[in-house]
Structure formats: C-alpha cells, structure tokens
Design a protein around this motif. Structure first.
Motif, short mmCIF file in Angstrom:
data_model
loop_
_atom_site.label_atom_id
_atom_site.label_comp_id
_atom_site.label_asym_id
_atom_site.label_seq_id
_atom_site.Cartn_x
_atom_site.Cartn_y
_atom_site.Cartn_z
N ASP A 1 5.09 -0.89 7.51
CA ASP A 1 5.66 -1.46 6.30
C ASP A 1 4.73 -2.51 5.70
OD1 ASP A 1 8.05 -1.66 4.52
OD2 ASP A 1 7.98 -3.73 5.24
N ASN A 2 4.17 -3.35 6.58
CA ASN A 2 3.22 -4.36 6.10
C ASN A 2 1.98 -3.69 5.50
OD1 ASN A 2 4.89 -6.47 6.92
ND2 ASN A 2 3.97 -6.59 8.96
N LEU A 3 1.54 -2.61 6.15
CA LEU A 3 0.37 -1.88 5.64
C LEU A 3 0.65 -1.29 4.26
CD1 LEU A 3 -2.46 -0.71 6.05
CD2 LEU A 3 -1.40 1.24 7.21
N TYR A 4 1.86 -0.77 4.08
CA TYR A 4 2.23 -0.18 2.78
C TYR A 4 2.20 -1.24 1.69
CZ TYR A 4 4.82 2.58 -0.65
OH TYR A 4 5.19 3.24 -1.78
N LYS A 5 2.75 -2.44 2.04
CA LYS A 5 2.76 -3.51 1.05
C LYS A 5 1.34 -3.93 0.68
CE LYS A 5 7.21 -5.40 2.59
NZ LYS A 5 7.88 -6.55 3.23
N LYS A 6 0.48 -3.99 1.69
CA LYS A 6 -0.90 -4.40 1.43
C LYS A 6 -1.63 -3.37 0.54
CE LYS A 6 -4.83 -6.45 3.77
NZ LYS A 6 -5.39 -6.90 5.05
N VAL A 7 -1.39 -2.09 0.86
CA VAL A 7 -2.01 -1.04 0.05
C VAL A 7 -1.49 -1.09 -1.37
CG1 VAL A 7 -2.19 1.46 -0.27
CG2 VAL A 7 -2.48 0.48 2.01
N ASP A 8 -0.17 -1.33 -1.50
CA ASP A 8 0.42 -1.41 -2.83
C ASP A 8 -0.17 -2.57 -3.63
OD1 ASP A 8 2.11 -0.82 -4.95
OD2 ASP A 8 3.60 -2.26 -4.24
N LYS A 9 -0.47 -3.64 -2.92
CA LYS A 9 -1.06 -4.81 -3.56
C LYS A 9 -2.48 -4.52 -4.03
CE LYS A 9 -1.82 -9.75 -2.84
NZ LYS A 9 -1.74 -10.87 -1.86
N HIS A 10 -3.22 -3.68 -3.27
CA HIS A 10 -4.61 -3.36 -3.62
C HIS A 10 -4.70 -2.39 -4.79
CE1 HIS A 10 -6.16 -4.48 0.66
NE2 HIS A 10 -5.98 -5.54 -0.12
N LEU A 11 -3.78 -1.41 -4.81
CA LEU A 11 -3.91 -0.34 -5.80
C LEU A 11 -3.30 -0.75 -7.14
CD1 LEU A 11 -3.05 2.78 -3.61
CD2 LEU A 11 -5.29 1.85 -4.18
#
Length: 899
Positions: A831-841
């Motif tokens: 879940d944390n990884l998804y949020k981080k990816v969402d923040k990058h893209l």
C-alpha cells in the motif's frame, strides 16, 4: 650462273607460271654468310605481276626452294650505297629495310637495272633509286620504236627466251636427221651453217628474179602520181571559186549575230524594267495609309499593317547587280526610307499615347479593388494593344531604335501602374491577416524593404511587446506544480479585440487561405503579362530543353534600369531565341520589381504573427513554384517564386532551430513533479499540425529532415531534464515522456520516424522495468538481503543443500526473517509502495495501473524465485512464506480499488 638460272626457271618458276628475268647471288649484311638468290620474276598470265623472290638452297639436298616473295609495287626505295665507288652492298626498302651484299658488283648492277626496267614497263611507280649511277639508268632506257612492241621489250630485258613446243619439235626432227649432233656438236654446227648459206643464196636469186615485177610496179606508181597532180589542180580551182562565197556567208553570219544580240539585250532590258516595276512600285492606297491611316480603328490598323508589309517587301527586294546604280532606283529607295521613317515615328507616338492613357484608365479602377483581395484585370488593355502586334513586328524589323524606345516606355509606365496595384493589394492582404480595418488600423503602412520589417512589427503592436506565437511556438518553459504542468507565457496583442494567447486552427486556416489567394492572384497576372509581352513585342518564349533548374540554386534577378536593359540589346541585330527569352525576363523583372520585396514583407509578417505559418507558406509556395516550373522553368514567375521560396525555407529552418534552442534552454521546477514535459507535448502538436499541412505536399522531404532534427532534440532534452530532476525519479521522467512520444508517433504514423518510434518504445520499456525493480526492492528488504546472501554462498561453491548448515543462513534464521513479513505487513508495504508510485506519476499519461500491474508481476516473480531457493537450499524443512501468490493478487487488487 646461267646453269643456275635455267635450273631455277625449270624447278621453281615454270610450275608457278612465272618467268625469271634477273638473278643475283647475295648474303645478308653483317651476319654469317649464308648465300641465297634474289630473283626478279614476272607472271606469264595477264595482268602481269612483278615479284622479287628470295630463293635458298635446301639444307637436306642440292635442290632450291622458294623462301620469301615481295611484290615490286611494295618496293619504296632501292639504295645502291655509292653511285661513284663500286660496292657490292645494296638495300631494298619493302615493309622494312633489307640489307644485302652481292657476290659481285656486276651482278648487283644488272639486278638493279632489271628492277628499274620492270618498274618503267609495268608499274610506272615512283620508286626512289638512291646512290645509283645515272649512267646505269640511262643505259637501261629503251631506244627505238620497236621497243613499244609487246614482245620486243621482253627480249630486250632478258637474253634468254624459252623455246615453245613447236620450236622444240622442229629441233628434235632436225637432230634426228643427224645422228652425230650430240656426239660431235662442231660438225653439227658446220652443217647448219652450210645450209644457212644455201638458203641465203636462194633468197638473193629469188629477189633478182622478181626485178621485172618491180619495174612494172614503179611504172604504175608514176601514173598514179600524175593522176594525183591533176586532182590537186581541180581542187585548187574549186577552192578559188568558193572563197568569194565564204566571204559573203561570213558577212551574213556576222549580221545575224548582231541582230540576235540586239534582240537578246532588248529582252533582258524589258525583264529588268518589269522586275523593278513589279517589285519596287508601292500602291497609292498603301502610301496614303502610311501617311494618313487611322491607328485607332480596327479597319485603319489593318490597312496600315498591309501597307507596312508591302513597304517592307519593296525595301527588302533583292536587287540584281547594277540596279543600285540606277538613279530611279535610288530615288525610289529614298522615298521608301522617308515613308518608313514617317510611319515609324507616327506609330511610336501613337503607341506611347496608348501606354500613358492605359496608366490613367487603370488607376481609376484601383478604388474598386481597395477593399477586396483581388488584382485588377488587364485583359481589355492587352486585347486592344494586340491589334498592333504585327505593326510592332514590322517596327522591330525596320527601326529597332524606335522599337527599343517603345519597349522602355512600356516598362516605365506599366511598372509604376503595377507597383501601385500590387502595393495596395498586399496592403489589403496584411490588413486581412492582422484583422484591422483601413480606417481604424493601428499600425503604420508596411515598409517596402525587408530591413524595416522589425520596425513595422513594433509599430503594428504598439508597446505591448513582441507578437507571440501560438502554443506551437516553443517559448521558454518552466515545469510548474502538478496541477499546472503545461502553462504558457502569454501577452496581449494590440490588434483590435484579437487575443494573442493562442492562434487557433481557425486563425491559421484564415492565414493559409489569404496567402493562397495572394499567390493565386499573382500567378495569372504574371503569366498573362508575360504572354502579352511575348505576343506584342514578338519575343520567343519556348521552354528550354536544358531541364528544370534547381529551386535553391537559381541566380537572384537584379532590378534593371533602362540603361542596363538597353545595353543588353544589339541595335539592328537579330535576336536569337535565347536572347529574346532573356529580354522577356528583363522586362518582367522591371515591370514587376516590387513583387519579390512585397512577398518577402508578407512572409515576414506571417512569421511574426505565428512562427508555424512558415509551414503553410512552405507548402503553398512549393506548389506554386512547381506549377510555374512546369509551364516554363526559366520564366520570371518561376525565378521570383523560387527566390521567395528560399526565404520561406529559411524561415521554416529558423522555426525548427528556435524550437530546438528553446528545448535546450528549458528549466524545471525543483518543488513539483515533472510529468509530461512541455516540449514533448509541443512536438505532438507540431507533428499533428505538420502532418495535416504537408499531406500530399511536394516538399515532404524538408519536413522529414525537420522531424529528424526535432525528435533527436526532444530525446536529448528529455534525458537532460531526467538527469536534472530532483523531485521525480529519473526513470519516471524517461518512462512517461518516452511513452507519450511513442504513442504520438504510433498515432501519426510518420514513416521517416519509424526508427525513433522503436527507440522511444525501447526506452519506455527499459525505464519502466528499471523503475519497477528499483521500487520493489523496499517492501521485502530483509528477505531480499537474506536470499542475496544465500545466492552469494552458492556462487562461492557451496552446494545448495549445504547452505542450511551455514550459521548465518540456517533454518532458524530463515524462519526468523519470514516471520517479519506476515501477510498484513506485506499488504501494508504494498500500500505504501502504491502511494509512492502514485505520487511519482502524473495524471496526464495515466500509467499508474500499467506500472502497478508490472510491479505485481515482478513481485510474483520474486516470490517464485524465493520459493525456489527455499525448495533447493532447505529441502524437507517445510518452511514456506506466510502469504501466497493468491494473497499477493488479492492485496494488489484491493489496494488498486481502494485508491
């Protein structure tokens, strides 16, 4: 030597139907002496052929054989070496020089003498006899009339005469009657001598016995002589009688000759007078037409044309020798010259008045076209003037000075007229482009020189600054926050109510239509004027066979004043097709000298309004240049449009260069994520616009070259921005932008960028994989480190089933690490990884689900890899992960749906 000669005749030459005339025993000079014979022979058959044959003795026996033969006609020189001193050496020059040494000087001289005689008799060829005694040749000259007899010459040439068959038979019969002829030759010779004496005596007695018959013959001859004398006396009397008749006939003949001569002269004189009267008499009606004919009406022009043609025929008649010396002929020629000068002056004055009147009449119609984007029609004026075309041709042939003066006057009047029309026409075009009106326009009149374009633009826009392009003009960009990633600089355009923040497709289409209308109006105007000049001034304008000239290598046509133009003509000299074509171009250049500067000013204005207008102008101008060159590649229109096309091409290249420069100068914000770079979006807009403009265009190659330059600049700038990015990972910047580029190229299907499309796809795939692998290293960090250590031990040579006996990697340590990652922790990490990816893209490219699906696949691949290592390195331990692949799929799906 005689025996050898007879043997050679019998064995070698008789079988070949040849006669041997002379022989000399020789050897080659300067070499080992090997004797041979040179033989002079002639054939027995007609035509006679004379040869020089080399015969040598065979090495295998005593017989001779024929070695070499040369035709006497091939002999060029006979060199005896010395004409005074006796020498056995001599040279024969055939195809090469053959040097010989005779066995004796006598044989050499005899052989050379024979050669000279054969040459005189059969060849009559100029053979040079060098160093040969003149006495030897004089002795060889045949004397006596009997030498001309066919058989006599041959006997004089050679003392040997072969017996024929009849003679041989008689000798054999005689020898059979005397048995001792062979045994005792002297007795046989004495017998023959006695018999010869007996025959001589019998002959003398026979002559003496015939004396009576001789006397009778002499008497008859005397009587014949007397008869001849009587006949001569009669002939003399007859001749005296005819002498008087002859004198009378001579007088009659001379009188007849004089009468015939007089008649002939009278006929010739009548013919000359008729010739002069028929060819040098001009009708009174023609004279009146030339002096007083009406040059305003069609009937009067036709009468003047016929009269001028008749006058030209009379003046150009080919006079016969002596005609120009006749006083009447000189008077008639002077009269014709006066008529020609008078009519030429009257015609030139009238046409000058017509030119001036045309300028005034046409100026009155300019107001009608001031508000419309059309040029006045000159067809009525051309139609009226073409009535004088034949008279202009007559003037060109008879008085080139006045013809040249009319040409200059026509150019002066028409150039001023066309300049007013074209400048007003372009003024209307500029007003329509900028959207202002004549009454309320807020800019000064456009300057006429390119150097003032910048000043004109500033006056056009007042103090509001430079006229900015549309979103397609790549300004210096700055990457803002995620909510404002594609902001653009804007400025207000001081042009009425028109906003300059964006010139949309409608504005560009409007500009395209105006520019096309300008070219469409200019093209028929120039073609019509060029066709009229060719017909009216009788100049050839056939298309050149040298092929189409290059658009960008054409020489710039300079403006020519009257002096330069007149210098190009040769007064009174006939114009060739090439010089007449040059004259047409010079006249067109003088008349339409303002077209090229006005077109350049219009192009500069269009480029200032929107730099992308250069695309429209390049396509339109290329099409019109191609059309003009198909009509006549060397015409004024083709040359002028070609020069303007060079300017348009430079503006297009400048537009591309400015975009590349702005890409290189782009700056990004350090506080917001990058997303899709503005110049990437701008390239998409440029490519879409260019593809719509250049569809089926002639200059597609220029666009393809620009594509290559731009796409390489985009690739380089994306990598540069990705390397400088601090907020967004480099892989994300590369992945998103190259995905956008790939999608753009796939949608537009630009054939010249297929390689770049594949490269963009590869870069997008590589950086997507790199970003996924980098991001997934964090959720199961300790587990990753543990299995990296296991793989390191295996790499060092430890067997996989023995790794569990290592203290740091035993089963207890593995269970300890696995317990740190229960399903709940894994889901939390994902879940944390998804949020981080969402923040990058970024949201524009919408790659979140693509990246998340790739991460899911990579995570499952790592999970299977870990399971495989546990099965191989810890067999039978029963150790498993605390979550399954199905759990991973459920976690990823749940996280994606929750966000």
């Amino acid at each position: 030597m005689t025996a050898i000669k007879h043997a050679l005749q019998r064995d070698i030459f008789t079988p070949n139907d040849e006669r041997l005339l002379s022989i000399v025993n020789v050897c080659k000079a300067g070499k080992k002496k090997r004797n041979c014979f040179l033989c002079a022979t002639v054939t027995t058959e007609r035509p006679v052929q004379v040869n020089v044959v080399k015969v040598k003795k065979s090495d295998k026996g005593d017989f001779y054989k024929r070695q070499t033969a040369w035709a006497l006609r091939d002999l060029a020189v006979v060199d005896a070496k010395d004409a005074v001193k006796e020498s056995p050496e001599f040279d024969l020059h055939f195809d090469k020089v053959y040097k010989w040494v005779a066995s004796s000087t006598v044989e050499k001289n005899t052989f050379i003498s024979c050669i000279w005689k054969l040459n005189q008799r059969y060849l009559r060829k100029k053979i040079d006899f060098i160093n040969v005694s003149s006495q030897l040749l004089e002795e060889s000259v045949p004397s006596g009339e009997n030498q001309s007899v066919a058989g006599g010459d041959e006997e004089a040439v050679d003392e040997y005469q072969e017996l024929n068959a009849r003679e041989e038979q008689d000798i054999e019969i005689m020898m059979e009657g005397c048995e001792y002829a062979i045994a005792n030759a002297e007795a046989f010779a004495e017998k023959l001598s006695r018999e010869l004496q007996v025959l001589d005596g019998a002959n003398i007695q026979s002559i003496m016995a015939s004396e009576k018959q001789v006397n009778i013959l002499m008497k008859l001859l005397d009587e014949a002589l007397k008869e001849v004398d009587q006949i001569e006396l009669k002939l003399s009397s007859y001749e005296e009688m005819l002498q008087s008749v002859k004198e009378q006939m001579d007088q009659i003949s001379e009188s007849n000759h004089l009468i015939h001569l007089s008649n002939t002269n009278n006929v010739k004189l009548l013919s000359e007078i008729e010739f002069l009267v028929n060819h040098m008499d001009l009708a009174k009606g023609h004279i009146k037409a030339l002096q007083e004919g009406d040059l305003t009406s069609s009937r009067g022009i036709e009468a003047c044309t016929n009269a001028a043609d008749a006058l030209l025929q009379c003046m150009n008649v080919a006079l016969r020798p002596g005609h120009d010396m006749l006083h009447a002929v000189k008077q008639q020629q002077q009269r014709f010259s006066d008529l020609r000068e008078q009519f030429a002056r009257r015609l030139a004055s009238h046409l000058n008045s017509v030119f001036v009147q045309q300028g005034h009449d046409q100026s009155s119609t300019l107001a009608q076209h001031s508000a419309e984007l059309t040029l006045p029609n000159h067809h009525p004026f051309h139609r009226d003037l073409l009535r004088y075309a034949k008279l202009m041709e007559w003037l060109k042939n008879t008085d080139y000075g006045k013809y040249e003066g009319l040409t200059k006057n026509y150019m002066d009047y028409l150039s001023r007229l066309y300049e007013r029309e074209i400048k007003d026409f372009f003024e209307v075009a500029k007003i329509k482009m900028t959207g202002t009106t004549r009454e309320g326009k807020k800019f000064a009149t456009l300057p006429r020189k390119e150097s003032a374009v910048k000043q004109e633009t500033e006056s056009l826009h007042g103090s509001s600054g430079k006229l900015t392009g549309s979103t397609s003009s790549l300004n210096k960009l700055s990457v803002q926050s995620s909510g404002n990633r594609r902001s653009q600089s804007s400025s207000l355009l001081d042009m009425g109510n028109m906003s300059a923040s964006d010139l949309d497709v409608a504005d560009r289409t409007k500009f395209d239509k105006i520019f096309e209308q300008v070219l469409s109006e200019l093209e028929p105007l120039c073609l019509a004027e060029q066709d009229f000049i060719s017909k009216f001034f009788k100049l050839q304008q056939h298309q050149s066979s040298s092929g189409t000239t290059s658009l960008f290598l054409q020489n710039e046509v300079e403006e020519m004043d009257g002096v330069a133009l007149s210098r190009s003509y040769t007064s009174g000299a006939p114009q060739t097709v090439s010089s007449e074509k040059d004259m047409i171009r010079q006249m067109m250049t003088k008349i339409f000298r303002c077209i090229e500067p006005e077109l350049n000013n219009l192009i500069a204005l269009g480029d200032k309004i929107d730099s992308f207008n250069s695309l429209y102008m390049l396509v339109k101008m290329s099409h019109h240049v191609w059309t003009a060159q198909n009509v006549d590649p060397a015409s004024f229109l083709s040359t002028t449009l070609g020069n303007v096309l060079v300017t348009v091409k430079r503006n297009f290249d400048k537009c591309i260069s400015n975009q590349m420069k702005q890409m290189d100068e782009v700056k990004i914000s350090k506080k917001s994520k990058v997303g899709i770079l503005p110049f990437v979006a701008e390239f998409e807009e440029f490519a879409a616009l260019a593809e719509s403009i250049f569809k089926n265009a002639e200059r597609r190659g220029d666009l393809d070259k620009a594509y290559i330059k731009l796409i390489r600049a985009v690739f380089d700038s994306v990598e540069k921005v990705a390397n400088e990015s601090q907020k967004t990972p480099r892989d994300v910047v590369m992945m998103e932008n190259f995905h956008h580029i790939f999608a753009t190229l796939s949608r537009l299907k630009i054939s010249c960028l297929e390689a770049e499309k594949k490269e963009a796809k590869q870069k997008y795939t590589d950086h997507l994989q790199s970003y996924v692998i980098y991001s997934l290293g964090q959720p199961l960090e300790k587990l990753n480190h543990f299995f990296e250590g296991v793989e390191a031990r295996v790499a060092q040579g430890i067997r996989e089933e023995e790794v569990s006996y290592q203290l740091a990697f035993n089963k207890q340590e593995l269970r300890k690490v696995i317990k740190e990652y229960p399903g709940k922790e894994v889901k939390k990490g994902l879940d944390n990884l998804y949020k981080k990816v969402d923040k990058h893209l970024c949201e524009e490219e919408n790659l979140l689900q693509v990246v998340w699906h790739s991460m899911q696949d990579e995570f499952i691949r790592q999970y299977k890899h870990f399971e495989g290592l546990i099965a191989r390195c810890y067999p039978g331990s029963g150790i498993t992960m605390e979550f399954t692949i199905q759990d991973i799929l459920d976690y990823c799906s749940s996280i994606a749906q929750s966000h």
